[in-house]
Design a protein around this motif. Structure first.
Motif, PDB file in Angstrom:
ATOM      1  N   GLY A   1       0.813  -1.202   0.000  1.00  0.00           N
ATOM      2  CA  GLY A   1       0.000   0.000   0.000  1.00  0.00           C
ATOM      3  C   GLY A   1       0.848   1.254   0.000  1.00  0.00           C
ATOM      4  O   GLY A   1       2.078   1.210   0.188  1.00  0.00           O
TER       5      GLY A   1
ATOM      6  N   VAL B   1     -10.165  -1.086   0.614  1.00  0.00           N
ATOM      7  CA  VAL B   1      -8.743  -0.817   0.845  1.00  0.00           C
ATOM      8  C   VAL B   1      -7.904  -2.018   0.407  1.00  0.00           C
ATOM      9  O   VAL B   1      -6.854  -1.871  -0.247  1.00  0.00           O
ATOM     10  CB  VAL B   1      -8.481  -0.496   2.331  1.00  0.00           C
ATOM     11  CG1 VAL B   1      -6.972  -0.425   2.608  1.00  0.00           C
ATOM     12  CG2 VAL B   1      -9.120   0.830   2.707  1.00  0.00           C
TER      13      VAL B   1
ATOM     14  N   MET C   1      -4.543   5.264   8.599  1.00  0.00           N
ATOM     15  CA  MET C   1      -5.207   4.361   9.540  1.00  0.00           C
ATOM     16  C   MET C   1      -5.103   4.888  10.968  1.00  0.00           C
ATOM     17  O   MET C   1      -6.065   4.815  11.750  1.00  0.00           O
ATOM     18  CB  MET C   1      -4.600   2.956   9.449  1.00  0.00           C
ATOM     19  CG  MET C   1      -4.921   2.207   8.175  1.00  0.00           C
ATOM     20  SD  MET C   1      -6.689   1.886   7.938  1.00  0.00           S
ATOM     21  CE  MET C   1      -7.088   3.152   6.702  1.00  0.00           C
TER      22      MET C   1
ATOM     23  N   PRO D   1     -12.844  -1.653   4.601  1.00  0.00           N
ATOM     24  CA  PRO D   1     -11.626  -2.466   4.571  1.00  0.00           C
ATOM     25  C   PRO D   1     -11.503  -3.306   3.305  1.00  0.00           C
ATOM     26  O   PRO D   1     -10.404  -3.500   2.790  1.00  0.00           O
ATOM     27  CB  PRO D   1     -11.777  -3.355   5.814  1.00  0.00           C
ATOM     28  CG  PRO D   1     -12.634  -2.570   6.732  1.00  0.00           C
ATOM     29  CD  PRO D   1     -13.603  -1.847   5.841  1.00  0.00           C
TER      30      PRO D   1
ATOM     31  N   TRP E   1      -5.604  -0.969  -2.727  1.00  0.00           N
ATOM     32  CA  TRP E   1      -4.234  -0.620  -2.329  1.00  0.00           C
ATOM     33  C   TRP E   1      -3.354  -1.785  -1.889  1.00  0.00           C
ATOM     34  O   TRP E   1      -2.128  -1.676  -1.920  1.00  0.00           O
ATOM     35  CB  TRP E   1      -4.272   0.421  -1.215  1.00  0.00           C
ATOM     36  CG  TRP E   1      -4.644   1.789  -1.707  1.00  0.00           C
ATOM     37  CD1 TRP E   1      -3.985   2.547  -2.629  1.00  0.00           C
ATOM     38  CD2 TRP E   1      -5.781   2.545  -1.311  1.00  0.00           C
ATOM     39  NE1 TRP E   1      -4.636   3.733  -2.848  1.00  0.00           N
ATOM     40  CE2 TRP E   1      -5.750   3.762  -2.043  1.00  0.00           C
ATOM     41  CE3 TRP E   1      -6.826   2.334  -0.419  1.00  0.00           C
ATOM     42  CZ2 TRP E   1      -6.713   4.748  -1.905  1.00  0.00           C
ATOM     43  CZ3 TRP E   1      -7.793   3.304  -0.278  1.00  0.00           C
ATOM     44  CH2 TRP E   1      -7.726   4.496  -1.013  1.00  0.00           C
TER      45      TRP E   1
ATOM     46  N   LEU F   1      -0.568   5.200   3.942  1.00  0.00           N
ATOM     47  CA  LEU F   1      -1.750   4.464   4.386  1.00  0.00           C
ATOM     48  C   LEU F   1      -1.710   4.168   5.884  1.00  0.00           C
ATOM     49  O   LEU F   1      -2.736   4.262   6.564  1.00  0.00           O
ATOM     50  CB  LEU F   1      -1.879   3.168   3.582  1.00  0.00           C
ATOM     51  CG  LEU F   1      -3.135   2.338   3.852  1.00  0.00           C
ATOM     52  CD1 LEU F   1      -4.402   3.146   3.592  1.00  0.00           C
ATOM     53  CD2 LEU F   1      -3.126   1.068   2.993  1.00  0.00           C
TER      54      LEU F   1
ATOM     55  N   VAL G   1      -7.233  -3.693   8.575  1.00  0.00           N
ATOM     56  CA  VAL G   1      -6.233  -3.175   7.635  1.00  0.00           C
ATOM     57  C   VAL G   1      -4.864  -3.082   8.291  1.00  0.00           C
ATOM     58  O   VAL G   1      -3.834  -3.407   7.679  1.00  0.00           O
ATOM     59  CB  VAL G   1      -6.663  -1.795   7.100  1.00  0.00           C
ATOM     60  CG1 VAL G   1      -5.580  -1.201   6.199  1.00  0.00           C
ATOM     61  CG2 VAL G   1      -7.974  -1.904   6.325  1.00  0.00           C
TER      62      VAL G   1
END
Length: 284
Positions: A125, A232, A133, A229, A236, A129, A172
């Motif tokens: 990712g 994501v 988060m 999620p 990514w 990122l 994640v």
């Protein structure tokens, strides 16, 4: 996928065991919440429930390191189906025909996901990122702390969605951790995102269930911890499906989540008999 389903079974069963213990503790004497908790933790069912929660969390981590986030998220949402089935047997909670159908729908969706899911993505990712988060986790924590000031019909959905985002951050963040070595964990932002996000999620969910619709809050939580999620992971982190089965994975995900939403009242465990709604012991 077996680990993800095992986590769902652990979380769903733990909810009912803790509900049984809480009911017994409430009938054993008066006192405030602290006294109730002290009586509950002396019962083997409550301790067993905590043990299952811990085992479920370990299985969740193993699953997130092995299969795509979208599959794990849908499997964890299915813990509502486990809670419903176990409650029907142990607590004699009567399930309607529609709710039994929802349990079957969840199982069908998970079966489709099991067939279509590939291995977890190998992408790390964007560099930002992990910080995103962490920022989301802090935002959810602030929402939980301010939850008491919310009122009206938006309290349940907003806090429930916040809880879902918090649990989503946990999902994640587990994938963003490069290594489980203690020295690496202490210096990685995703570690703190995981801890803050998990704690904030429970804070939001507890606040949502104190004064508000259990069904609405749980439904919002399920959406928050699955859809975001999953996106994501696909966009990514490189999560993919088996060749040519992308459509089946999407269908299975939607079917499983829809079935879980149909069982949203089981986000809280019954305080007595089968008349109250299910208790706030669902994990993520």
């Amino acid at each position: 996928m077996v680990c993800a389903l095992g986590a769902a079974v652990c979380f769903g069963t733990a909810t009912v065991l803790q509900a049984v213990a809480a009911r017994a503790a409430a009938g054993a004497g008066g006192g405030g919440e602290a006294a109730l908790l002290l009586r509950a933790v002396r019962q083997w069912r409550y301790v067993a429930g905590l043990g299952l929660d811990g085992l479920g969390f370990v299985l969740q981590i193993v699953a997130l390191r092995s299969v795509p986030i979208y599959a794990v998220g849908a499997a964890l949402a299915s813990s509502l189906a486990v809670t419903a089935v176990v409650a029907a047997r142990l607590l004699r909670v009567r399930l309607s025909g529609a709710e039994w159908a929802a349990v079957a729908v969840v199982c069908a969706g998970l079966a489709m996901l099991g067939v279509a899911s590939g291995t977890e993505g190998e992408l790390g990712g964007p560099a930002a990122l992990k910080w995103v988060m962490l920022a989301v986790a802090v935002g959810v924590l602030l929402l939980g702390l301010a939850g008491g000031r919310l009122s009206g019909r938006w309290r349940g959905p907003v806090l429930g969605l916040g809880a879902g985002f918090g649990f989503g951050v946990v999902e994640v963040s587990v994938r963003l951790l490069d290594s489980l070595d203690p020295s690496s964990l202490l210096t990685h932002p995703a570690t703190y995102a995981l801890l803050i996000g998990g704690g904030a999620a429970f804070l939001c969910l507890t606040s949502a269930l104190q004064r508000g619709s259990v069904t609405t809050a749980t439904a919002a939580m399920v959406i928050g911890e699955t859809v975001g999620p999953a996106l994501v992971g696909v966009v990514w982190l490189g999560d993919r499906t088996r060749e040519g089965l992308g459509w089946l994975a999407v269908l299975g995900f939607l079917v499983a989540v829809a079935g879980a939403l149909g069982l949203a009242r089981f986000g809280e465990a019954p305080a007595s008999g089968g008349e109250a709604e299910m208790g706030a012991a669902v994990s993520g």
